[in-house]
Design a protein around this motif. Structure first.
Motif, PDB file in Angstrom:
ATOM      1  N   MET A   1     -10.276   4.245 -50.444  1.00  0.00           N
ATOM      2  CA  MET A   1      -9.620   5.487 -50.853  1.00  0.00           C
ATOM      3  C   MET A   1      -9.952   6.563 -49.832  1.00  0.00           C
ATOM      4  N   SER A   2      -8.956   7.389 -49.480  1.00  0.00           N
ATOM      5  CA  SER A   2      -9.205   8.473 -48.543  1.00  0.00           C
ATOM      6  C   SER A   2      -8.236   9.607 -48.789  1.00  0.00           C
ATOM      7  N   ASN A   3      -8.630  10.789 -48.407  1.00  0.00           N
ATOM      8  CA  ASN A   3      -7.739  11.932 -48.547  1.00  0.00           C
ATOM      9  C   ASN A   3      -6.572  11.804 -47.579  1.00  0.00           C
ATOM     10  N   LEU A   4      -5.363  12.036 -48.086  1.00  0.00           N
ATOM     11  CA  LEU A   4      -4.223  12.090 -47.192  1.00  0.00           C
ATOM     12  C   LEU A   4      -4.292  13.362 -46.370  1.00  0.00           C
ATOM     13  N   LYS A   5      -3.887  13.307 -45.135  1.00  0.00           N
ATOM     14  CA  LYS A   5      -3.877  14.466 -44.257  1.00  0.00           C
ATOM     15  C   LYS A   5      -2.437  14.938 -44.081  1.00  0.00           C
ATOM     16  N   VAL A   6      -2.182  16.204 -44.408  1.00  0.00           N
ATOM     17  CA  VAL A   6      -0.867  16.766 -44.153  1.00  0.00           C
ATOM     18  C   VAL A   6      -0.787  17.123 -42.683  1.00  0.00           C
ATOM     19  N   GLY A   7       0.343  16.866 -42.054  1.00  0.00           N
ATOM     20  CA  GLY A   7       0.483  17.091 -40.619  1.00  0.00           C
ATOM     21  C   GLY A   7       0.467  18.556 -40.246  1.00  0.00           C
ATOM     22  N   THR A   8       0.611  18.823 -38.983  1.00  0.00           N
ATOM     23  CA  THR A   8       0.550  20.188 -38.496  1.00  0.00           C
ATOM     24  C   THR A   8       1.879  20.914 -38.611  1.00  0.00           C
ATOM     25  N   ASP A   9       2.924  20.233 -39.051  1.00  0.00           N
ATOM     26  CA  ASP A   9       4.194  20.898 -39.307  1.00  0.00           C
ATOM     27  C   ASP A   9       3.950  22.035 -40.288  1.00  0.00           C
ATOM     28  N   PRO A  10       4.321  23.292 -39.949  1.00  0.00           N
ATOM     29  CA  PRO A  10       4.033  24.411 -40.843  1.00  0.00           C
ATOM     30  C   PRO A  10       4.720  24.299 -42.188  1.00  0.00           C
ATOM     31  N   MET A  11       5.745  23.458 -42.294  1.00  0.00           N
ATOM     32  CA  MET A  11       6.415  23.281 -43.581  1.00  0.00           C
ATOM     33  C   MET A  11       5.675  22.302 -44.479  1.00  0.00           C
ATOM     34  N   THR A  12       4.833  21.450 -43.921  1.00  0.00           N
ATOM     35  CA  THR A  12       4.070  20.498 -44.721  1.00  0.00           C
ATOM     36  C   THR A  12       2.590  20.835 -44.772  1.00  0.00           C
ATOM     37  N   GLU A  13       2.119  21.616 -43.803  1.00  0.00           N
ATOM     38  CA  GLU A  13       0.720  22.035 -43.830  1.00  0.00           C
ATOM     39  C   GLU A  13       0.521  23.034 -44.967  1.00  0.00           C
ATOM     40  N   LEU A  14      -0.571  22.890 -45.691  1.00  0.00           N
ATOM     41  CA  LEU A  14      -0.833  23.794 -46.807  1.00  0.00           C
ATOM     42  C   LEU A  14      -0.861  25.242 -46.334  1.00  0.00           C
ATOM     43  N   ALA A  15      -0.306  26.130 -47.157  1.00  0.00           N
ATOM     44  CA  ALA A  15      -0.293  27.550 -46.817  1.00  0.00           C
ATOM     45  C   ALA A  15      -1.710  28.095 -46.663  1.00  0.00           C
ATOM     46  N   ARG A  16      -2.644  27.570 -47.460  1.00  0.00           N
ATOM     47  CA  ARG A  16      -4.027  28.046 -47.347  1.00  0.00           C
ATOM     48  C   ARG A  16      -4.614  27.727 -45.974  1.00  0.00           C
ATOM     49  N   ASP A  17      -4.014  26.738 -45.296  1.00  0.00           N
ATOM     50  CA  ASP A  17      -4.500  26.326 -43.981  1.00  0.00           C
ATOM     51  C   ASP A  17      -3.625  26.872 -42.852  1.00  0.00           C
ATOM     52  N   GLY A  18      -2.703  27.761 -43.178  1.00  0.00           N
ATOM     53  CA  GLY A  18      -1.870  28.358 -42.156  1.00  0.00           C
ATOM     54  C   GLY A  18      -0.428  27.916 -42.163  1.00  0.00           C
ATOM     55  N   GLY A  19      -0.071  26.999 -43.067  1.00  0.00           N
ATOM     56  CA  GLY A  19       1.306  26.545 -43.146  1.00  0.00           C
ATOM     57  C   GLY A  19       2.204  27.554 -43.840  1.00  0.00           C
ATOM     58  N   THR A  20       3.476  27.224 -43.920  1.00  0.00           N
ATOM     59  CA  THR A  20       4.451  28.096 -44.563  1.00  0.00           C
ATOM     60  C   THR A  20       4.427  27.870 -46.064  1.00  0.00           C
ATOM     61  N   PRO A  21       4.247  28.917 -46.859  1.00  0.00           N
ATOM     62  CA  PRO A  21       4.224  28.720 -48.310  1.00  0.00           C
ATOM     63  C   PRO A  21       5.590  28.286 -48.840  1.00  0.00           C
TER      64      PRO A  21
ATOM     65  N   LEU B   1      -2.303  25.875 -54.709  1.00  0.00           N
ATOM     66  CA  LEU B   1      -1.020  26.190 -55.344  1.00  0.00           C
ATOM     67  C   LEU B   1      -0.735  27.682 -55.300  1.00  0.00           C
ATOM     68  N   THR B   2      -1.745  28.478 -55.571  1.00  0.00           N
ATOM     69  CA  THR B   2      -1.562  29.924 -55.537  1.00  0.00           C
ATOM     70  C   THR B   2      -1.123  30.386 -54.151  1.00  0.00           C
ATOM     71  N   ALA B   3      -1.718  29.797 -53.121  1.00  0.00           N
ATOM     72  CA  ALA B   3      -1.329  30.148 -51.753  1.00  0.00           C
ATOM     73  C   ALA B   3       0.113  29.746 -51.453  1.00  0.00           C
ATOM     74  N   GLU B   4       0.620  28.730 -52.147  1.00  0.00           N
ATOM     75  CA  GLU B   4       2.011  28.309 -51.951  1.00  0.00           C
ATOM     76  C   GLU B   4       3.004  29.208 -52.702  1.00  0.00           C
ATOM     77  N   GLY B   5       2.505  30.201 -53.408  1.00  0.00           N
ATOM     78  CA  GLY B   5       3.373  31.093 -54.163  1.00  0.00           C
ATOM     79  C   GLY B   5       3.578  30.677 -55.597  1.00  0.00           C
ATOM     80  N   VAL B   6       2.764  29.725 -56.069  1.00  0.00           N
ATOM     81  CA  VAL B   6       2.824  29.254 -57.458  1.00  0.00           C
ATOM     82  C   VAL B   6       1.468  29.539 -58.091  1.00  0.00           C
ATOM     83  N   PRO B   7       1.320  30.644 -58.814  1.00  0.00           N
ATOM     84  CA  PRO B   7       0.013  30.984 -59.380  1.00  0.00           C
ATOM     85  C   PRO B   7      -0.530  29.863 -60.254  1.00  0.00           C
ATOM     86  N   ALA B   8      -1.810  29.584 -60.106  1.00  0.00           N
ATOM     87  CA  ALA B   8      -2.442  28.513 -60.876  1.00  0.00           C
ATOM     88  C   ALA B   8      -3.850  28.925 -61.240  1.00  0.00           C
ATOM     89  N   ASN B   9      -4.238  28.584 -62.447  1.00  0.00           N
ATOM     90  CA  ASN B   9      -5.545  28.951 -62.982  1.00  0.00           C
ATOM     91  C   ASN B   9      -6.342  27.677 -63.225  1.00  0.00           C
TER      92      ASN B   9
END
Length: 419
Positions: free
Chosen positions: A1-21, A330-338
């Motif tokens: 088991m391993s964490n999947l890595k999202v690529g450097t494409d700003p549309m797939t990279e997490l917004a918290r990491d600099g991608g596009t929300p 999720l919050t960084a993607e524009g979807v508030p989450a608690n």
């Protein structure tokens, strides 16, 4: 088991990491007009009251009309209006009339408005554990918590999903207990051929800003028992039997009266309630279908009875990843989450665990302890599994699809799945 890595494409990279929300504009919110259904009817209702010159329900007509309309909507014998959802629960506890130190069993996952009315009547809150998926009271845990000092059970229909209320009613009947339903998050949630609030002895509702319908604050209580209704009506008005034309006070009570402004606005809101519930359900069904295949995520269980005050997900951390990371991502993607919904189970709040009640007396909790581990399933949900998204009747199809996209995007980055 391993964490999947999202690529450097700003549309797939997490917004918290600099991608596009996923979203650049906020979702409709109950904190703004975008997420509330207030219109000309509410404006006219408020104007009607103001132009009448009578804002007090003691002599007015709006609140009595609201009580009749709400009772008819839920097919209840009686409805009593009051100033808040917390007040509604206090009316219910006052109707039970516990002696000091007697116990009322309730859930550790709710708003503190569920618990403080118990303490305010000098009774002791006893916490029973919950179902690991719904977060609602577990009847077996309630049964194990019953003692000779138990007077009532207060069940909460968490996030809009009915608790196992028929089982709880049978348990209460077996032990001679009163069953109170906290329906603040579950307007019109069906239970068989009726609704939440109609299985227990008393059902309590809130009109606070974030609920399915709102007048800012306000509460409603329903019951079929005329004696309970009369005691709650008196408790909301300082124990004053106005119908007898006496300036008299029958028992210790408070002023929890609803105003005519709140009553009039609520009457208008009642006409919107069925549509609000239907639209929340439609949006939730689309979201659930969009994420149903994601491992490690359990969407809200719905057998046609969930009314989605909020949209809770239960994560399996071993598969989906860390709860707090999910909430932040999720919050960084524009979807508030608690993450967790609460800071701790209600019994972990200083008011209870440190017994901060009446002066330095600690009463009525002076001999009560609420240790860590008291309700392990509830603690596990709050600490590691429960992810809560706000929900709204004004979500468009595009809004829901953005929420699904954000969940799937975060899952792709954080979930621990085989590649």
């Amino acid at each position: 088991m391993s964490n999947l890595k999202v690529g450097t494409d700003p549309m797939t990279e997490l917004a918290r990491d600099g991608g596009t929300p996923v979203r650049s504009t906020p979702l409709p919110s109950v904190m703004e007009a975008s997420g509330r259904r207030f219109g000309d009817e509410e404006v006219k209702a408020a104007e009607r009251v103001l132009r009448s010159g009578m804002l007090s329900a003691t002599w007015g007509t709006e609140v009595p009309a609201l009580e009749q309309e709400f009772a008819e909507l839920l097919r209840a014998g009686h409805a009593v209006a009051c100033s808040s959802g917390t007040a509604a629960l206090h009316l219910a506890v006052a109707a039970v009339n516990p002696a000091p130190g007697e116990e009322i069993i309730t859930t550790p996952i709710s708003d503190m408005g569920t618990v403080f009315p118990i303490l305010m009547q000098n009774a002791v809150p006893v916490f029973a554990d919950v179902d690991p998926v719904t977060g609602n009271l577990d009847p077996a845990a309630v049964a194990a918590a019953i003692t000779p000092r138990t007077r009532a059970v207060m069940a909460v229909h968490l996030f809009g999903k009915p608790a196992p209320i028929a089982e709880l009613r049978a348990l209460c009947d077996q032990h001679g207990l009163v069953l109170i339903e906290d329906c603040a998050q579950a307007y019109l949630a069906p239970v068989g051929d009726t609704f939440v609030g109609r299985i227990g002895h008393i059902g309590c509702f809130s009109l606070q800003q974030t609920k399915h319908i709102s007048a800012g604050d306000g509460g409603l209580v329903i019951t079929d028992d005329p004696a309970l209704a009369q005691r709650m009506r008196l408790f909301a008005d300082k124990g004053w039997p106005r119908a007898t034309n006496e300036r008299n006070y029958l028992f210790l009570a408070l002023n929890y009266r609803m105003t005519e402004l709140v009553g009039a606005v609520t009457r208008a809101q009642l006409t919107r309630l069925a549509g609000v519930v239907a639209d929340r359900r439609t949006a939730a069904a689309r979201a659930t279908a969009g994420i149903a295949d994601l491992p490690g995520i359990t969407p809200p269980p719905d057998t046609g009875d969930h009314v989605y005050w909020q949209y809770p997900l239960v994560l399996d951390p071993a598969v989906a990843g860390d709860l707090r990371e999910w909430a932040a991502a999720l919050t960084a993607e524009g979807v508030p989450a608690n993450g967790g919904y609460l800071t701790s189970p209600l019994y972990g709040a200083p008011a209870l665990r440190e017994r901060v009640t009446y002066g330095d007396s600690h009463f009525p909790l002076q001999d009560v302890e609420y240790p860590v581990g008291l309700c392990p399933t509830a603690e596990e949900l709050i600490d590691r599994r429960l992810l809560v998204l706000p929900w709204n009747e004004n979500y468009t199809i595009e809004d829901v699809d953005d929420i699904v996209t954000a969940i799937r995007k975060v899952h792709g980055a954080l979930a621990k799945v085989a590649r």
